[in-house]
Design a protein around this motif. Structure first.
Motif, PDB file in Angstrom:
ATOM      1  N   PHE A 107      77.293  16.943  10.296  1.00 52.73           N
ATOM      2  CA  PHE A 107      77.891  16.602   9.006  1.00 52.73           C
ATOM      3  C   PHE A 107      76.764  16.583   7.995  1.00 52.73           C
ATOM      4  N   VAL A 108      76.849  17.448   6.993  1.00 54.18           N
ATOM      5  CA  VAL A 108      75.828  17.534   5.951  1.00 54.18           C
ATOM      6  C   VAL A 108      76.418  16.977   4.663  1.00 54.18           C
ATOM      7  N   TYR A 109      75.770  15.950   4.127  1.00 54.86           N
ATOM      8  CA  TYR A 109      76.259  15.321   2.900  1.00 54.86           C
ATOM      9  C   TYR A 109      75.230  15.495   1.786  1.00 54.86           C
ATOM     10  N   MET A 110      75.675  16.018   0.650  1.00 56.81           N
ATOM     11  CA  MET A 110      74.787  16.186  -0.495  1.00 56.81           C
ATOM     12  C   MET A 110      74.856  14.959  -1.392  1.00 56.81           C
ATOM     13  N   SER A 111      73.747  14.223  -1.426  1.00 52.37           N
ATOM     14  CA  SER A 111      73.635  13.002  -2.229  1.00 52.37           C
ATOM     15  C   SER A 111      72.727  13.291  -3.427  1.00 52.37           C
ATOM     16  N   THR A 112      72.102  12.273  -3.964  1.00 51.85           N
ATOM     17  CA  THR A 112      71.274  12.418  -5.158  1.00 51.85           C
ATOM     18  C   THR A 112      70.005  11.580  -5.045  1.00 51.85           C
ATOM     19  N   THR A 113      68.921  12.062  -5.645  1.00 59.14           N
ATOM     20  CA  THR A 113      67.704  11.257  -5.704  1.00 59.14           C
ATOM     21  C   THR A 113      67.872  10.081  -6.658  1.00 59.14           C
ATOM     22  N   GLY A 114      68.989  10.043  -7.401  1.00 57.64           N
ATOM     23  CA  GLY A 114      69.270   8.902  -8.261  1.00 57.64           C
ATOM     24  C   GLY A 114      69.409   7.591  -7.508  1.00 57.64           C
ATOM     25  N   VAL A 115      69.600   7.641  -6.181  1.00 54.25           N
ATOM     26  CA  VAL A 115      69.726   6.401  -5.404  1.00 54.25           C
ATOM     27  C   VAL A 115      68.432   5.594  -5.418  1.00 54.25           C
ATOM     28  N   TYR A 116      67.287   6.238  -5.731  1.00 54.06           N
ATOM     29  CA  TYR A 116      66.016   5.518  -5.746  1.00 54.06           C
ATOM     30  C   TYR A 116      65.839   4.680  -7.012  1.00 54.06           C
ATOM     31  N   GLY A 117      66.625   4.972  -8.054  1.00 55.00           N
ATOM     32  CA  GLY A 117      66.481   4.227  -9.291  1.00 55.00           C
ATOM     33  C   GLY A 117      65.207   4.606 -10.031  1.00 55.00           C
ATOM     34  N   ASP A 118      64.591   3.645 -10.688  1.00 57.98           N
ATOM     35  CA  ASP A 118      63.423   3.885 -11.530  1.00 57.98           C
ATOM     36  C   ASP A 118      62.164   3.401 -10.826  1.00 57.98           C
ATOM     37  N   SER A 119      61.243   4.328 -10.539  1.00 59.41           N
ATOM     38  CA  SER A 119      59.958   3.927  -9.949  1.00 59.41           C
ATOM     39  C   SER A 119      58.839   3.992 -10.973  1.00 59.41           C
ATOM     40  N   GLN A 120      59.207   4.119 -12.266  1.00 55.48           N
ATOM     41  CA  GLN A 120      58.248   4.160 -13.378  1.00 55.48           C
ATOM     42  C   GLN A 120      57.214   5.268 -13.177  1.00 55.48           C
ATOM     43  N   GLY A 121      57.688   6.406 -12.688  1.00 55.83           N
ATOM     44  CA  GLY A 121      56.809   7.560 -12.487  1.00 55.83           C
ATOM     45  C   GLY A 121      56.105   7.584 -11.154  1.00 55.83           C
ATOM     46  N   GLY A 122      56.316   6.562 -10.326  1.00 57.29           N
ATOM     47  CA  GLY A 122      55.669   6.515  -9.019  1.00 57.29           C
ATOM     48  C   GLY A 122      56.326   7.449  -8.015  1.00 57.29           C
TER      49      GLY A 122
END
Length: 295
Positions: A107-122
């Motif tokens: 099962f391949v699910y396409m999610s988003t890197t938006g789950v990480y939130g804000d790392s202030q450029g880190g």
């Protein structure tokens, strides 16, 4: 239960066969029997003219008795459909999983890197805890957990692809440049990430065919630059004028809430695990080459 006749090839169901799904189907159709799950009859008719089998189910209002194709040789389900536009969880995916009776091999699910939130450029990688800041990202976190439970209970190999901004043919900000829509000035613009659609399709293909692949993979080209820098590069390569600049304070007054939500997050996303474990060879690690190929 919906039955499809076997053609002697393993079967793949692509749920949500749009910009990415149609390219994935074209890449796989010589080796697999493909069925595209579509929500509207007109879109299904267009895909059938391209030679694809389709199944029409509106996951917001599934018909009584609906089910996905029942195949014992179900190689994979690739779920590309977006979540609904509101709410804290992905009810669309939940309904889909209730219609899937015979487990696939993967099962391949396409999610988003938006789950990480804000790392202030880190820098973030797959071990970074998720910290979603928007409802949109929280729906993705909910969906990732939903697939984890469903696949664990059925012993299905699960791959989650966390994807940033997708660009490619017909997915460049050309209209915004022609209209001279303003962008945030470089010193106020955070760091963003992206992937060319052809490389995303390669990641989906690897997720299906690499039997060692499981868990979460970030899918990016490794070029972490601001959205302003990306638009400036598109302008340079197309000969269009660079867009006017505004401060973040001005943007807060005029930009849409969705656009602001992207500007309020800044992170560099590592693609090491995608390259070394998933086994993806990027066709467009160079952003300029990817933009030129998209024009």
């Amino acid at each position: 239960m919906t039955q499809f006749r076997s053609e002697g090839r393993p079967h793949i169901l692509i749920a949500g066969c749009g910009y990415v799904g149609q390219r994935l189907a074209a890449r796989l159709r010589d080796r697999y029997e493909i069925t595209a799950l579509i929500r509207a009859n007109d879109k299904a008719a267009a895909l059938e003219r391209q030679g694809l089998k389709t199944l029409v189910i509106d996951l917001d209002r599934p018909r009584v008795g609906s089910s996905i194709p029942e195949r014992l040789d179900q190689e994979a389900i690739v779920y590309l459909a977006p979540p609904p536009g509101s709410g804290e969880s992905d009810l669309r995916l939940d309904r889909f999983l209730h219609l899937a009776f015979v487990p696939p091999k993967s099962f391949v699910y396409m999610s988003t890197t938006g789950v990480y939130g804000d790392s202030q450029g880190g820098l973030v990688d797959e071990s970074t805890p998720v910290m979603p800041l928007t409802e949109r990202a929280r729906r993705r976190v909910s969906a990732e957990e939903m697939t984890r439970v469903w696949c664990h209970e059925r012993r299905v190999r699960r791959v989650v692809l966390r994807v940033p901004g997708i660009y490619g043919p017909d997915r460049l900000p050309l209209e915004r440049l022609r209209k001279s829509e303003p962008v945030v000035r470089p010193e106020d613009a955070g760091i963003t990430n992206r992937i060319h659609v052809d490389d995303l399709v390669s990641a989906c293909e690897a997720a299906i065919e690499n039997k060692e692949a499981r868990g979460v993979y970030n899918v990016t080209d490794g070029n972490s630059i601001s959205s302003t820098s990306f638009i400036d590069l598109v302008a340079e390569l197309t000969g269009l004028p660079r867009p006017p600049r505004v401060s973040m304070e001005e943007a807060q007054l005029t930009f849409s809430p969705e656009r602001l939500s992207f500007l309020n997050e800044s992170r560099r996303v590592s693609n090491d695990r995608m390259l070394k474990h998933l086994g993806v060879t990027l066709r467009y690690p160079d952003l300029e080459a990817g933009i030129r190929a998209s024009l």
